[in-house]
Design an enzyme around this catalytic site. Sequence first.
Site, PDB file in Angstrom:
ATOM      1  N   ASN A 240       0.831  -1.202   0.000  1.00  0.00           N
ATOM      2  CA  ASN A 240       0.000   0.000   0.000  1.00  0.00           C
ATOM      3  C   ASN A 240       0.869   1.257   0.000  1.00  0.00           C
ATOM      4  O   ASN A 240       1.641   1.449  -0.929  1.00  0.00           O
ATOM      5  CB  ASN A 240      -1.093  -0.031   1.071  1.00  0.00           C
ATOM      6  CG  ASN A 240      -0.628  -0.228   2.488  1.00  0.00           C
ATOM      7  OD1 ASN A 240      -0.062  -1.265   2.824  1.00  0.00           O
ATOM      8  ND2 ASN A 240      -0.888   0.729   3.356  1.00  0.00           N
ATOM      9  N   ASP A 241       0.806   2.141   1.001  1.00  0.00           N
ATOM     10  CA  ASP A 241       1.377   3.485   0.896  1.00  0.00           C
ATOM     11  C   ASP A 241       2.846   3.517   0.493  1.00  0.00           C
ATOM     12  O   ASP A 241       3.652   2.743   1.023  1.00  0.00           O
ATOM     13  CB  ASP A 241       1.285   4.200   2.248  1.00  0.00           C
ATOM     14  CG  ASP A 241      -0.128   4.296   2.788  1.00  0.00           C
ATOM     15  OD1 ASP A 241      -1.039   3.733   2.179  1.00  0.00           O
ATOM     16  OD2 ASP A 241      -0.301   4.935   3.837  1.00  0.00           O
TER      17      ASP A 241
ATOM     18  N   TYR B  17       4.202   1.372  10.274  1.00  0.00           N
ATOM     19  CA  TYR B  17       3.278   2.148   9.460  1.00  0.00           C
ATOM     20  C   TYR B  17       4.016   3.271   8.719  1.00  0.00           C
ATOM     21  O   TYR B  17       5.226   3.427   8.825  1.00  0.00           O
ATOM     22  CB  TYR B  17       2.153   2.695  10.327  1.00  0.00           C
ATOM     23  CG  TYR B  17       1.062   1.669  10.613  1.00  0.00           C
ATOM     24  CD1 TYR B  17       1.286   0.301  10.448  1.00  0.00           C
ATOM     25  CD2 TYR B  17      -0.193   2.059  11.060  1.00  0.00           C
ATOM     26  CE1 TYR B  17       0.300  -0.632  10.711  1.00  0.00           C
ATOM     27  CE2 TYR B  17      -1.197   1.123  11.325  1.00  0.00           C
ATOM     28  CZ  TYR B  17      -0.942  -0.218  11.141  1.00  0.00           C
ATOM     29  OH  TYR B  17      -1.932  -1.139  11.401  1.00  0.00           O
TER      30      TYR B  17
END
Length: 453
Positions: free
Chosen positions: A25-26, A85
Amino acid sequence: MLDGVVKQSKYPLRYHITPLKGLLNDPNGLVQFKGAYHVFYQLNPYGTSHENKAWGHMVSKNMVDWERKAIALAPSEYYDKDGIYSGSAVVKEGVLYLFYTGNVIEADGTKRSYQCYAISEDGESFEKKGPLFPHPEGYTRHVRDPKVWYSEPEKKWFLVLGAQTDDLRGTAIWYASGDLLEWEFLGEIVDAKSAAYMWECPDVFELDDQWLFLISPQGFKPRGHQFQNIYHSVYVPATFKEGRFALTTDDMKELDWGFEFYAPQTFQADDGRRILYAWMGVMESDKEQAIPTIAEGWVHGLTIPRELRFEDNKLKQIPVEELKMLRQDSHSFTLSESWEFKSEKYAYEIEMRFEEEAAFEVSLKDSTKLSYQASERKLILERMNWLTNERETRMTYLEEPLTDLQIFLDGSSIEVFANEGSAVATARFFEEGPLVIHYQGELKGSAKVYELN
């Protein structure tokens, strides 16, 4: 190309960054370090769910030929044991600093977040250093995605975080430091009226003498043809005076009017260009788990790199010049008559130049279409929803006559750039079989189709 090897897939991405397996993802930690471009990204290396997040790592000399490195950061410590994260990277005195949010779930179910950093002297091995500062008071545990930059006038480093207040309002907070180690809390970076319950992935930079905020708000409701996806990415012009930012408008403009674009991050290259990558994959969970590549053990990719410019009071995204290195054979067409291009290959770039406006349609394979209604200056992107098998559309209204289109195709992705990057759309589509490009319209102008390596 990734490692000189094309992933074996029915729905391949040849020149985009993807995981060999697992979920991406990111984009994180975008930086140019010792002459090489480094792209880190959220990665679950063990499956295609949003768990076990680590930082994958790719390195390139030209943003075209990529070498896949070992995982840079993986969950291991009390402050990041349940996930590494999103975050960013900077270079200070020849050392690469990675900033990230550590996700923690305690035995009793309590969830915490820590803002952490790691360092590297070679860009290959990384040493975790732990949390930077205590969790700020007045905010839920949803504080994350540190973006760090250096301001020469203040001789200071600044760090901005997406955050959620105790009364569930999305915002961004910031800190200042003289050495990247000791940080002073500065409060909320702007006074903003926002209906979002969370701001993710904040980015702050000056571009062409204009300060800009990029954020990914969660909780916006659809507004006309805008904000049609589950989450969104927007930009807002700002001013910076006497150590304080202020937004020049409450109107948050979407960066991308397509289906899949989220969590963009930018960095400044050594030559001064501001370059953006984003995640090409945000969507509802049931739709995500129905993506056909999950059966192959991988899911999602990043966008192509885009140079940002701020001109005529709008943010433009332009494919970086280096992508022209992918071009091989080309095929030219006239737009005043219909034409069709068929190929067993799947990586292409289409350039279209228009002498005057008129309606047209470009279809890819069977169900994916880009059309233009000249009377309303409306661009429409259409595809088949792979979960419901129903057609779905996204659209935008251009502020000026359509003069040019640049379209990047890569197996199962399309990225559209209109009017020199003033209006941009990104989407995935999943149709098997050879590529068929069919044009039908009344335009005056020309088109060129490049095969990409």
